[in-house]
Design a protein around this motif. Structure first.
Motif, PDB file in Angstrom:
ATOM      1  N   GLY A  20       0.792  -1.214   0.000  1.00  0.00           N
ATOM      2  CA  GLY A  20       0.000   0.000   0.000  1.00  0.00           C
ATOM      3  C   GLY A  20       0.826   1.267   0.000  1.00  0.00           C
ATOM      4  N   ASN A  21       0.265   2.329   0.586  1.00  0.00           N
ATOM      5  CA  ASN A  21       0.898   3.645   0.609  1.00  0.00           C
ATOM      6  C   ASN A  21       1.978   3.737   1.681  1.00  0.00           C
ATOM      7  OD1 ASN A  21      -0.742   4.676  -1.435  1.00  0.00           O
ATOM      8  ND2 ASN A  21      -2.312   5.367   0.013  1.00  0.00           N
ATOM      9  N   THR A  86      -2.612   1.731 -12.954  1.00  0.00           N
ATOM     10  CA  THR A  86      -2.708   1.325 -11.556  1.00  0.00           C
ATOM     11  C   THR A  86      -2.901  -0.184 -11.497  1.00  0.00           C
ATOM     12  OG1 THR A  86      -5.107   1.588 -11.431  1.00  0.00           O
ATOM     13  CG2 THR A  86      -3.748   3.542 -10.928  1.00  0.00           C
ATOM     14  N   LYS A  88      -5.357  -1.690 -10.287  1.00  0.00           N
ATOM     15  CA  LYS A  88      -6.744  -1.964 -10.648  1.00  0.00           C
ATOM     16  C   LYS A  88      -6.910  -2.144 -12.147  1.00  0.00           C
ATOM     17  CE  LYS A  88     -11.420  -0.056 -10.216  1.00  0.00           C
ATOM     18  NZ  LYS A  88     -12.232   1.072  -9.694  1.00  0.00           N
ATOM     19  N   GLY A  98      -7.449  -2.252   1.521  1.00  0.00           N
ATOM     20  CA  GLY A  98      -6.393  -1.259   1.649  1.00  0.00           C
ATOM     21  C   GLY A  98      -6.198  -0.448   0.380  1.00  0.00           C
ATOM     22  N   ASP A  99      -4.952  -0.035   0.166  1.00  0.00           N
ATOM     23  CA  ASP A  99      -4.607   0.824  -0.965  1.00  0.00           C
ATOM     24  C   ASP A  99      -4.032   0.045  -2.137  1.00  0.00           C
ATOM     25  OD1 ASP A  99      -5.227   3.158   0.616  1.00  0.00           O
ATOM     26  OD2 ASP A  99      -3.312   2.835   1.648  1.00  0.00           O
ATOM     27  N   GLU A 100      -4.116  -1.279  -2.112  1.00  0.00           N
ATOM     28  CA  GLU A 100      -3.481  -2.103  -3.139  1.00  0.00           C
ATOM     29  C   GLU A 100      -3.885  -1.705  -4.547  1.00  0.00           C
ATOM     30  OE1 GLU A 100      -1.649  -5.894  -4.634  1.00  0.00           O
ATOM     31  OE2 GLU A 100      -1.173  -3.948  -3.812  1.00  0.00           O
ATOM     32  N   GLN A 101      -5.178  -1.578  -4.811  1.00  0.00           N
ATOM     33  CA  GLN A 101      -5.658  -1.373  -6.174  1.00  0.00           C
ATOM     34  C   GLN A 101      -5.272  -0.007  -6.750  1.00  0.00           C
ATOM     35  OE1 GLN A 101      -7.393  -3.622  -8.204  1.00  0.00           O
ATOM     36  NE2 GLN A 101      -6.896  -5.165  -6.646  1.00  0.00           N
ATOM     37  N   SER A 102      -4.938   0.947  -5.889  1.00  0.00           N
ATOM     38  CA  SER A 102      -4.593   2.291  -6.374  1.00  0.00           C
ATOM     39  C   SER A 102      -3.097   2.511  -6.548  1.00  0.00           C
ATOM     40  CB  SER A 102      -5.153   3.353  -5.419  1.00  0.00           C
ATOM     41  OG  SER A 102      -4.581   3.215  -4.122  1.00  0.00           O
ATOM     42  N   GLN A 103      -2.294   1.484  -6.310  1.00  0.00           N
ATOM     43  CA  GLN A 103      -0.846   1.648  -6.452  1.00  0.00           C
ATOM     44  C   GLN A 103      -0.452   1.826  -7.915  1.00  0.00           C
ATOM     45  OE1 GLN A 103       1.210   2.061  -3.688  1.00  0.00           O
ATOM     46  NE2 GLN A 103      -0.893   2.179  -2.888  1.00  0.00           N
ATOM     47  N   ARG A 220       0.697  10.740   4.318  1.00  0.00           N
ATOM     48  CA  ARG A 220       0.733   9.550   3.464  1.00  0.00           C
ATOM     49  C   ARG A 220       1.054   9.939   2.029  1.00  0.00           C
ATOM     50  NH1 ARG A 220      -4.072   8.909   0.506  1.00  0.00           N
ATOM     51  NH2 ARG A 220      -5.825  10.177   1.230  1.00  0.00           N
ATOM     52  N   THR A 222       1.360   7.926  -2.125  1.00  0.00           N
ATOM     53  CA  THR A 222       1.357   6.785  -3.035  1.00  0.00           C
ATOM     54  C   THR A 222       2.634   6.835  -3.856  1.00  0.00           C
ATOM     55  OG1 THR A 222      -1.057   6.853  -3.175  1.00  0.00           O
ATOM     56  CG2 THR A 222       0.107   5.603  -4.874  1.00  0.00           C
TER      57      THR A 222
END
Length: 537
Positions: A20-21, A86, A88, A98-103, A220, A222
């Motif tokens: 994630g972030n 990304t 996603k 979490g933030d996985e899909q927006s990495q 935070r 990304t």
């Protein structure tokens, strides 16, 4: 590969499902990164632990484990053809929390495949194979404040004149133990000497400072960076693939090949804490790095203390190969007497079983450790041929005056065996072994000559009967075992092994000619060495 280091608060066989972030709470000094781990409620580790962290990697392994996914090799196209995407967008990563899909990812076509490469994973493979660079990447102009590059420095070393000297300044946080690894020396030089690569490294902080989101409680970001030009670089990786194998998502990069390195021949490195050891008459075992007990624990939360010299710990290696491999060595400002081959003898050889991967700070309460996850694959042993200058001059005399025929020599860098430093010269350049076949009066002999020009050790030339070896195989089949026994045996030839290999009367050791100056022979001394060698033959 089974990892020997444990994360203190993670369960056994903890598989990383997502990344994630980066984030930091307002009352903390160091940065964390979001992770999701199978069978664990933990949702973050330290950013300085990034050398260990890739999707699907298994931490705290109790048995050797290959990360889930499929192997893939591909060649990177011109950066101009890369697109932003990304996780996603790929559709192959099922983890949604979490933030996985927006990495952020790079997306490009290679060999009829569409590849999604996470930006953080590429940066990890290029830069973050050790925790020092991970920590430095989030500091403005860290490398400029910690290193000075001197071109064409003055040098009194005629055999190893320097084109570039990289000085670690007194302000540096870079542990001196990293300079023992020739791969790290290449990586540091690559970043400092290639302006495109250095700009790429510095783009991490630029994007970080511009895109950082702050609240009252935390900050935070990304991860995003601008990669250097990587056209033609070959990558070996593991990842997920679509059913038709046309789309791939990369979990972990395992190797990078054909990275472009500046056209430089000789590089020196100076660190204010380097201390040169003067040779002694004792053999010793070559000394050890500051090391931890076999069972080591990385505290996921604690900051590092400044009370210890950084210990060296290892994680699964990323293999890196450059298209140009210069000679490298450490440069010293002072010397001290040594005994038994150990450097910095006042430093303890073992430390507390718990360590931190962060730089030291006032809140640090456990020893800091330096993570080394880089395996340099440079094939540059030929660059060290000049170290055998006296040996080859002696063979020339045998050829001209005594009808000895010689083949083209093969030069090998001796491997690292255990924690011994015998595979390194006192300037930390590789110690090499030359292998030459000669013929005299119808008989063939194989010569093994180890570079001892630093005066750190003394070892005779090994002469092996080619006739005795022929029935059981080629010398190259036995060289790895010979090297292992040589370096494990207090730097002496394994006589019993040679007795079993070719017979007691079919190998001999010819001592070196004594010289007035360590490691160098004048013409008359070389001639006397040739005569003694001829008598042995």
């Amino acid at each position: 590969m089974k990892q020997v280091d444990r994360f203190k608060k993670l369960p056994d066989n903890a598989r990383i499902q997502a990344m994630g972030n980066l984030f930091k709470y307002s009352d903390r000094l160091t940065w964390d990164i979001g992770v999701r781990i199978e069978n664990s409620t933990r949702q973050a580790l330290k950013f300085s632990q990034l050398p260990y962290l890739s999707r699907q990697v298994v931490l705290n392994q109790t048995t050797a484990a290959i990360p889930p996914g499929f192997p893939l090799e591909f060649t990177l196209p011109d950066n101009a053809l890369w697109q932003m995407a990304t996780v996603k967008d790929c559709g192959l990563v099922k983890f949604k929390a979490g933030d996985e899909q927006s990495q952020n990812c790079f997306m490009f076509e290679s060999e009829d495949k569409t590849i999604y490469l996470p930006q953080l994973e590429l940066a990890r493979a290029l830069f973050f194979t050790n925790n020092y660079f991970a920590n430095a990447a989030l500091v403005n102009n860290a490398l400029d404040f910690e290193f000075d590059v001197e071109h064409n420095p003055s040098s009194d070393d005629e055999e190893f004149p320097l084109d570039v000297l990289i000085n670690a300044l007194p302000t540096t946080n870079c542990p001196k133990v990293l300079f023992d690894n020739e791969g790290f020396r290449y990586l540091l030089a690559w970043i400092l000497l290639d302006s495109d690569v250095k700009d790429s490294f510095e783009s991490i902080y630029r994007n970080f400072s511009q895109e950082l989101i702050k609240t009252d409680r935390f900050e935070r970001w990304t991860f995003r960076f601008d990669p250097p030009q990587l056209k033609g670089v070959k990558i070996a990786a593991r990842g997920w693939k679509s059913p038709d194998e046309n789309i791939w998502f990369i979990n972990r990069i395992e190797a990078l090949e054909n990275l472009s390195f500046p056209d430089i021949a000789d590089i020196g490195y100076f660190h204010p804490n380097f201390t040169e050891n003067k040779p002694s008459s004792s053999k010793g075992t070559g000394g050890t790095y500051p090391q931890l007990p076999t069972q080591r624990e990385i505290d996921e939360e604690s900051d590092g203390s400044s009370d210890n010299e950084s210990a060296l710990i290892f994680c699964d290696a990323t293999l890196i190969n450059f298209n140009n491999s210069p000679r490298t060595r450490k440069v010293y400002a002072k010397a001290k007497a040594k005994s038994g081959g150990k450097e910095d003898e006042e430093k303890p050889s073992t430390l507390s079983p718990e360590v931190s991967t962060d730089d030291s700070n006032s809140r640090g309460d456990i020893p800091r450790a330096t993570v080394d996850g880089l395996d340099d694959q440079a094939d540059n042993a030929n660059l060290y041929l000049n170290k055998f200058d006296s040996f080859f001059k002696m063979l020339e005399i045998l050829e001209k005056e005594h009808c000895v025929k010689q083949s083209k020599p093969v030069v090998r860098k001796l491997p690292e065996i255990g924690r011994s430093k015998s595979h390194l010269m006192t300037d930390w350049s590789p110690r090499c072994m030359a292998i030459v076949r000669i013929e005299h009066q119808g008989e063939g002999y194989l010569l093994l000559e180890v570079d001892t020009s630093d005066g750190r050790a003394s070892i005779a030339t090994k002469v092996i009967s080619a006739r005795a070896l022929q029935p059981i195989g080629l010398l190259r089949d036995f060289i790895p075992e010979i090297e292992r026994r040589l370096l494990s045996n207090q730097f002496s030839w394994p006589k019993k092994y040679f007795d079993e290999l070719v017979g007691e009367g079919n190998h001999k050791s010819v001592s070196h000619q004594q010289s007035m100056k360590d490691g160098q022979l004048n013409n008359s001394e070389v001639s006397r060495w040739a005569i003694r060698f001829k008598l042995v033959l």
